[in-house]
Design a protein around this motif. Structure first.
Motif, PDB file in Angstrom:
ATOM      1  N   ASN A  68      26.500 -15.009  48.692  1.00 58.57           N
ATOM      2  CA  ASN A  68      25.584 -16.137  48.546  1.00 58.57           C
ATOM      3  C   ASN A  68      26.272 -17.446  48.179  1.00 58.57           C
ATOM      4  O   ASN A  68      25.751 -18.520  48.452  1.00 58.57           O
ATOM      5  N   ASN A  69      27.416 -17.348  47.535  1.00 62.50           N
ATOM      6  CA  ASN A  69      28.101 -18.569  47.100  1.00 62.50           C
ATOM      7  C   ASN A  69      29.604 -18.392  47.252  1.00 62.50           C
ATOM      8  O   ASN A  69      30.343 -18.418  46.272  1.00 62.50           O
ATOM      9  N   PRO A  70      30.078 -18.213  48.496  1.00 65.12           N
ATOM     10  CA  PRO A  70      31.516 -17.944  48.699  1.00 65.12           C
ATOM     11  C   PRO A  70      32.409 -19.084  48.236  1.00 65.12           C
ATOM     12  O   PRO A  70      33.532 -18.858  47.792  1.00 65.12           O
ATOM     13  N   ALA A  71      31.920 -20.306  48.317  1.00 66.88           N
ATOM     14  CA  ALA A  71      32.742 -21.455  47.923  1.00 66.88           C
ATOM     15  C   ALA A  71      33.122 -21.368  46.451  1.00 66.88           C
ATOM     16  O   ALA A  71      34.261 -21.689  46.056  1.00 66.88           O
ATOM     17  N   LYS A  72      32.192 -20.926  45.630  1.00 72.05           N
ATOM     18  CA  LYS A  72      32.453 -20.809  44.187  1.00 72.05           C
ATOM     19  C   LYS A  72      33.541 -19.767  43.926  1.00 72.05           C
ATOM     20  O   LYS A  72      34.456 -19.989  43.125  1.00 72.05           O
ATOM     21  N   ILE A  73      33.445 -18.616  44.621  1.00 69.31           N
ATOM     22  CA  ILE A  73      34.422 -17.550  44.439  1.00 69.31           C
ATOM     23  C   ILE A  73      35.808 -18.014  44.896  1.00 69.31           C
ATOM     24  O   ILE A  73      36.812 -17.817  44.202  1.00 69.31           O
ATOM     25  N   VAL A  74      35.846 -18.633  46.071  1.00 69.30           N
ATOM     26  CA  VAL A  74      37.116 -19.107  46.607  1.00 69.30           C
ATOM     27  C   VAL A  74      37.729 -20.151  45.687  1.00 69.30           C
ATOM     28  O   VAL A  74      38.933 -20.140  45.395  1.00 69.30           O
ATOM     29  N   ASP A  75      36.900 -21.063  45.199  1.00 65.48           N
ATOM     30  CA  ASP A  75      37.386 -22.106  44.297  1.00 65.48           C
ATOM     31  C   ASP A  75      37.988 -21.503  43.031  1.00 65.48           C
ATOM     32  O   ASP A  75      39.047 -21.933  42.560  1.00 65.48           O
ATOM     33  N   GLN A  77      39.239 -18.425  42.697  1.00 70.17           N
ATOM     34  CA  GLN A  77      40.460 -17.706  43.011  1.00 70.17           C
ATOM     35  C   GLN A  77      41.616 -18.662  43.309  1.00 70.17           C
ATOM     36  O   GLN A  77      42.752 -18.427  42.864  1.00 70.17           O
ATOM     37  N   ILE A  78      41.324 -19.734  44.030  1.00 71.46           N
ATOM     38  CA  ILE A  78      42.384 -20.708  44.336  1.00 71.46           C
ATOM     39  C   ILE A  78      42.898 -21.353  43.044  1.00 71.46           C
ATOM     40  O   ILE A  78      44.095 -21.570  42.872  1.00 71.46           O
ATOM     41  N   GLY A  79      41.963 -21.641  42.134  1.00 64.81           N
ATOM     42  CA  GLY A  79      42.381 -22.210  40.855  1.00 64.81           C
ATOM     43  C   GLY A  79      43.296 -21.278  40.101  1.00 64.81           C
ATOM     44  O   GLY A  79      44.321 -21.703  39.536  1.00 64.81           O
ATOM     45  N   TYR A  80      42.964 -19.980  40.087  1.00 66.60           N
ATOM     46  CA  TYR A  80      43.798 -18.992  39.398  1.00 66.60           C
ATOM     47  C   TYR A  80      45.145 -18.840  40.105  1.00 66.60           C
ATOM     48  O   TYR A  80      46.202 -18.863  39.476  1.00 66.60           O
ATOM     49  N   TRP A  81      45.096 -18.691  41.444  1.00 66.74           N
ATOM     50  CA  TRP A  81      46.347 -18.537  42.187  1.00 66.74           C
ATOM     51  C   TRP A  81      47.236 -19.767  42.001  1.00 66.74           C
ATOM     52  O   TRP A  81      48.448 -19.648  41.823  1.00 66.74           O
ATOM     53  N   THR A 133      46.898 -16.435  31.508  1.00 63.01           N
ATOM     54  CA  THR A 133      46.241 -17.023  32.678  1.00 63.01           C
ATOM     55  C   THR A 133      45.345 -15.994  33.377  1.00 63.01           C
ATOM     56  O   THR A 133      44.198 -16.269  33.751  1.00 63.01           O
ATOM     57  N   THR A 134      45.878 -14.789  33.540  1.00 61.05           N
ATOM     58  CA  THR A 134      45.110 -13.720  34.177  1.00 61.05           C
ATOM     59  C   THR A 134      43.900 -13.335  33.322  1.00 61.05           C
ATOM     60  O   THR A 134      42.797 -13.123  33.845  1.00 61.05           O
ATOM     61  N   ALA A 135      44.116 -13.233  32.005  1.00 62.30           N
ATOM     62  CA  ALA A 135      43.019 -12.886  31.094  1.00 62.30           C
ATOM     63  C   ALA A 135      41.905 -13.918  31.182  1.00 62.30           C
ATOM     64  O   ALA A 135      40.712 -13.569  31.227  1.00 62.30           O
ATOM     65  N   GLU A 136      42.279 -15.180  31.229  1.00 57.45           N
ATOM     66  CA  GLU A 136      41.281 -16.248  31.334  1.00 57.45           C
ATOM     67  C   GLU A 136      40.499 -16.144  32.644  1.00 57.45           C
ATOM     68  O   GLU A 136      39.276 -16.312  32.661  1.00 57.45           O
TER      69      GLU A 136
END
Length: 597
Positions: A68-75, A77-81, A133-136
């Motif tokens: 329903n909200n792929p942009a949020k998930i991608v955002d 994950q990209i921030g974490y990566w 970083t991963t924990a956050e």
């Protein structure tokens, strides 16, 4: 003159001897380790963690968000990566240049990473920053799941347990302090750590439970629990201790203290300097304390009704008879305070005016907000507990102590384990931690009654709690009362305790909020001058508004409570001595029940 080419090999022989001895110790310890693990009894799967339904709901919520909200998930994950990769590249660039200092570190302060090498060594700093970083990222993902609030809180809690367990500090290869100690001691610290591990497994029948304190350093009645007094009554539920006076006169109205039966009563009498019992005696009161029995399987059918009839009501009648008083003052601590409120409601229904006033220490009576411990109060856990107590007759101390330890896992599990097993240090001679490990069993029927009727269904504060042939409501607590909550209490949250006080029917109510937690906030003698307390006479306010408008007072709440108690304790009379009423003295304090394991 011929040159002496001989080489002194004494150091080599000494090192070899030390190595051989350590090998022998390890072989011996390995045999003991195997034997200890063989004694481990299986724990029901339902008590090992939440049901799979919780994780399935979390996974479905995440998948739904992806759709329903792929942009949020991608955002996210990209921030974490991006953060992870940026830190990796910066570290690599410094190494290529021969710069052995870590890249900039703006990670939050964390007591687990207090060793300087976590900041100065590029390898350990890299591990720390990547872990945090991963924990956050994991915590943020769980926090944003579209789940029912209670389920999301449970998911947050159990996710945090996994994240904390996987911290690099918990593994030898990634703990600089443990590695340094091993090198400094030529491996001796690791052998001592193995000895500590084997000892703990042997002490707990194969269960991985860290001994928090040096058990050999304390003996109840010798260097803790030493206030002078006598056991003046005993039945199958408790021993009644009357303490020796330390003043020539005392208040006419005696004080009876009901401690929780999930631990031993001497938390209120650890040592002379911090003993609440001794302090109250020194203020001129006749003090009685109930020392509860540590139940075994024969107590399977004992419920809250037995604790009330054979415990509370019997103790109250005994104190009245011994002191020749028609009314007494009472104190209930934690679960004993919850049960005291039920007992007071029953006395009200029966027209019994034996209790003059009541004090509640860190007591929950309104369970609409279960606080941190609420993650363990869903059916997946309670069903497992009910099945276990139906089989064994008791709720073993292991389950209760382990639950409370995991509420503060870094302080009560991982940190002590690191100190004991990886650094090879002996557990400290700390009286409070010794008491914390001296927990007790709970009767099966009583445990289920408490968990189902009070914790889960909140009957005492809502529809009424059925007990001893009556239905008791919190509003039927009408005696003058004082309640003490603790600001950082993780077992009985202060605002939930306060809400319970608001629902009581008493016209004379006082609430005091102590700094610190469930134990340290109560065991807070004036001499320490450590924790302050909040006061506000307006009990009609919601909890946070009450605190915002409260007055902060330096120092312990004990003198303030004693002034409240003094006004309800009558005139001064000659001090009473144990047994002077004709009651037989059965044993010196602290009695026999407190020493049963």
């Amino acid at each position: 003159m011929a040159q002496d080419d001989s080489v002194d090999t004494s150091d080599e022989h000494a090192d070899l001897d030390k190595l051989n001895k350590n090998i022998e110790r390890i072989e011996s310890l390995s045999k003991r380790l195997t034997a200890a693990l063989a004694r481990k009894k299986p724990i029901p799967a339902a008590l090992q963690g939440p049901s799979q339904d919780l994780y399935l709901k979390a996974a479905n919520a995440y998948l739904s968000e992806m759709i329903n909200n792929p942009a949020k998930i991608v955002d996210h994950q990209i921030g974490y990566w991006g953060k992870t990769l940026k830190h990796y590249v910066e570290a690599q660039q410094r190494l290529v240049k021969g710069d052995l200092t870590p890249p900039p570190d703006d990670s939050p302060k964390d007591r687990r990473f207090s060793n300087p090498l976590w900041d100065s060594n590029p390898y350990f700093n890299f591990l720390k920053q990547q872990y945090l970083t991963t924990a956050e990222a994991i915590e943020t993902t769980v926090d944003e799941l579209d789940m029912e609030e209670h389920e999301r809180k449970r998911m947050e809690y159990f996710t945090r347990q996994i994240v904390d367990m996987l911290a690099p500090t918990n593994f030898l290869a990634t703990n600089p302090e443990a590695l340094e100690r091993a090198v400094e001691t030529e491996g001796e610290s690791l052998v001592r750590g193995l000895e500590n591990l084997v000892r703990d497994l042997e002490d707990h029948d194969g269960e991985m439970i860290v001994n928090l304190a040096d058990k050999s350093a304390f003996e109840v009645g010798k260097n803790i629990g030493t206030s002078k007094g006598s056991v003046v009554f005993r039945n199958r539920m408790f021993e009644l201790i009357q303490y020796a006076p330390s003043t020539e006169t005392v208040h006419a109205t005696p004080l009876l203290i009901f401690p929780p039966w999930i631990n031993k009563f001497y938390i209120l009498d650890l040592k002379e300097q911090n003993s609440l019992i001794k302090w109250v005696v020194d203020q001129g009161y006749t003090v009685f304390v109930v020392s509860w029995v540590n139940p075994d399987e024969s107590y399977a059918d004992v419920g809250l009704d037995t604790y009330i009839e054979e415990g509370y009501f019997t103790a109250i009648e005994q104190v009245k008879a011994i002191t020749d008083q028609k009314k007494i003052n009472v104190v209930g601590y934690c679960i004993a305070g919850t049960t005291l409120s039920i007992a007071l409601g029953l006395l009200k229904k029966r027209g019994d005016k034996s209790v003059n006033s009541a004090t509640f220490f860190t007591t929950l009576t309104d369970f609409s907000d279960q606080g941190e411990v609420g993650v363990f109060l869903d059916d997946d856990f309670i069903d497992g507990i009910e099945e276990e107590v139906n089989r064994s007759g008791i709720m073993k101390s292991l389950y209760m102590s382990r639950t409370f330890s995991y509420l503060r896992s870094n302080d009560l599990i991982y940190k002590p384990a690191i100190r004991s097993y990886m650094l090879g240090e002996a557990p400290p001679a700390f009286d409070l931690l010794y008491w914390n490990s001296d927990s007790t069993n709970l009767p099966g029927r009583m445990a289920v009654q408490y968990l189902r009727g009070l914790c889960q269904r909140d009957e005492l504060a809502t529809t009424g709690f059925e007990i001893c042939g009556e239905t008791v409501h919190l509003s039927e607590v009408t005696v003058p009362m004082c309640a003490i909550g603790c600001e950082t209490d993780h077992i009985a949250a202060w605002d939930a305790s306060y809400n319970g006080v608001r629902k009581m029917g008493s016209k004379d109510k006082t609430f005091i909020l102590s700094e610190s937690g469930h134990v340290a906030g109560i065991v807070n003698p004036p001499s320490k001058k450590k924790y302050g307390h909040y006061t506000n006479d307006d009990i009609t306010l919601p909890p946070q508004e009450w605190k915002a408008k409260a007055t902060f007072n330096e120092g312990s709440w004990w003198p303030r409570w004693e002034a409240w108690l003094k006004a309800r304790s009558g005139a001064q009379i000659p001090a009473r001595v144990e047994g002077d009423s004709g009651h037989e003295i059965l044993a010196p304090a602290p009695g026999t029940y407190v020493k049963s394991s």
